[in-house]
Design a protein around this motif. Structure first.
Motif, mmCIF file in Angstrom:
data_model
loop_
_atom_site.group_PDB
_atom_site.id
_atom_site.type_symbol
_atom_site.label_atom_id
_atom_site.label_comp_id
_atom_site.label_asym_id
_atom_site.label_seq_id
_atom_site.Cartn_x
_atom_site.Cartn_y
_atom_site.Cartn_z
ATOM 1 N N ALA A 25 0.843 -1.195 0.000
ATOM 2 C CA ALA A 25 0.000 0.000 0.000
ATOM 3 C C ALA A 25 0.874 1.239 0.000
ATOM 4 O O ALA A 25 2.017 1.225 0.468
ATOM 5 N N LEU A 26 0.330 2.316 -0.538
ATOM 6 C CA LEU A 26 1.025 3.601 -0.587
ATOM 7 C C LEU A 26 0.769 4.343 0.720
ATOM 8 O O LEU A 26 -0.343 4.813 0.953
ATOM 9 N N THR A 27 1.774 4.431 1.578
ATOM 10 C CA THR A 27 1.609 5.130 2.851
ATOM 11 C C THR A 27 2.165 6.544 2.750
ATOM 12 O O THR A 27 2.927 6.865 1.838
ATOM 13 N N SER A 28 1.815 7.377 3.713
ATOM 14 C CA SER A 28 2.257 8.767 3.700
ATOM 15 C C SER A 28 3.712 8.924 4.111
ATOM 16 O O SER A 28 4.246 10.030 4.103
ATOM 17 N N PHE A 29 4.367 7.815 4.475
ATOM 18 C CA PHE A 29 5.758 7.867 4.916
ATOM 19 C C PHE A 29 6.696 7.142 3.952
ATOM 20 O O PHE A 29 7.675 6.563 4.364
ATOM 21 N N LYS A 30 6.333 7.134 2.670
ATOM 22 C CA LYS A 30 7.102 6.582 1.534
ATOM 23 C C LYS A 30 7.230 5.061 1.543
ATOM 24 O O LYS A 30 7.707 4.474 0.569
ATOM 25 N N HIS A 31 6.811 4.397 2.629
ATOM 26 C CA HIS A 31 6.903 2.944 2.682
ATOM 27 C C HIS A 31 5.723 2.302 1.956
ATOM 28 O O HIS A 31 4.669 2.913 1.773
ATOM 29 N N VAL A 32 5.902 1.032 1.565
ATOM 30 C CA VAL A 32 4.824 0.300 0.901
ATOM 31 C C VAL A 32 4.467 -0.979 1.647
ATOM 32 O O VAL A 32 3.553 -1.689 1.247
#
Length: 295
Positions: free
Chosen positions: A95-102
């Motif tokens: 998933a596309l998170t707001s902290f650049k992680h997936v």
């Protein structure tokens, strides 16, 4: 001897290129551009190739927080990928998170292979594995799929929920989920006299427990290692310590482990990296790991 290790057989992941503080990665059929503070060199591929290849780019207001820019608005924010080795197969929801992680750290696939390989070699029936700072559960899924009685500990409820979704997606069950401060959990297990055949630690540089507990790697890791060693089954075990911190070297990891466990056997130390198809190597953390099998 210091080793350099990188995943080599993951069909659903590819680091295409990295440089100019960014990385171009393929997760399944989705190609992303994300920030990467370690990539201080120039890109191997021209910028025009990056622009042509990518589907989504993370635009950060800072090194960690920002927004995702999609080439096509219809692109999904969530999708699935698979990881296989000779022993097990698992699946992840990304998933596309707001902290650049997936939702995964791909370089950890090297450690996943170590986990499943050691569990398969164990003579102990139903070995117990503890995964600390366990995030969305890659190591937990691998351990459970390989046949271990697995406990997953993380301080953030949302990522434990995410890990549970990955468990269901992978078609496995009965991982023990703990929303808990890792250091407090370990100390409680020591008092209870518990032991584990496998322990995995992938601590962040900084973190917070569910009740406001503070974690700072350089301040707390020595105490953590000394406590964790007490939890290892003396007859048959493995341990992995992985850190991603610009100030840590594999020699520091070696000193920590040998100081806490002077009789350690089969110790390996080194650096994890991702090999870009375009040529560069992207360093992504240092590790120490060891095992002992029943004679």
């Amino acid at each position: 001897m210091i080793q350099l290790l990188t995943p080599t057989h993951w069909k659903d992941y590819e680091l295409i290129d990295c440089g100019d503080f960014e990385k171009l990665e393929r997760f399944g059929n989705m190609i992303l551009i994300r920030p990467e503070p370690q990539a201080v060199w120039s890109k191997a591929l021209p910028q025009s190739e990056w622009q042509k290849l990518h589907h989504i780019k993370f635009k950060g207001r800072s090194a960690t927080a920002g927004e995702w820019l999609k080439k096509t608005p219809q692109l999904n924010d969530r999708w699935h990928i698979e990881y296989k080795n000779d022993d097990v197969a698992i699946k992840f929801r990304l998933a596309l998170t707001s902290f650049k992680h997936v939702g995964i750290f791909p370089e950890q696939a090297v450690n996943w292979d170590y986990i499943s390989g050691n569990i398969k070699k164990f003579k102990t029936p139903n070995p117990k594995v503890l995964n600390l700072f366990a995030y969305t559960g890659g190591a937990s899924l691998i351990a459970k799929a390989a046949g271990a009685d697995t406990t997953h500990v993380d301080s953030i409820k949302q990522v434990v929920t995410w890990a549970n979704e990955n468990q269901e997606l992978s078609g496995i069950s009965d991982i023990r989920w703990m929303v808990e401060d890792a250091l407090k959990f370990v100390k409680r297990e020591v008092k209870r006299g518990k032991t584990y055949n496998g322990i995995i630690l992938d601590p962040p540089a900084y973190g917070n427990g569910p009740n406001g507990e503070k974690w700072k790697l350089e301040d707390n890791i020595n105490e953590m290692i000394h406590d964790v060693i007490k939890l290892l089954d003396p007859e048959e075990h493995f341990l992995i310590l992985n850190t991603y911190s610009l100030g840590f070297s594999s020699v520091i990891i070696e000193n920590l482990i040998k100081n806490a466990f002077p009789t350690v056997q089969n110790l390996e130390i080194g650096e994890l990296y991702l090999q870009a198809t375009a040529g560069p190597k992207l360093p992504l953390g240092v590790f120490g790991k060891f095992y002992k099998n029943k004679s």
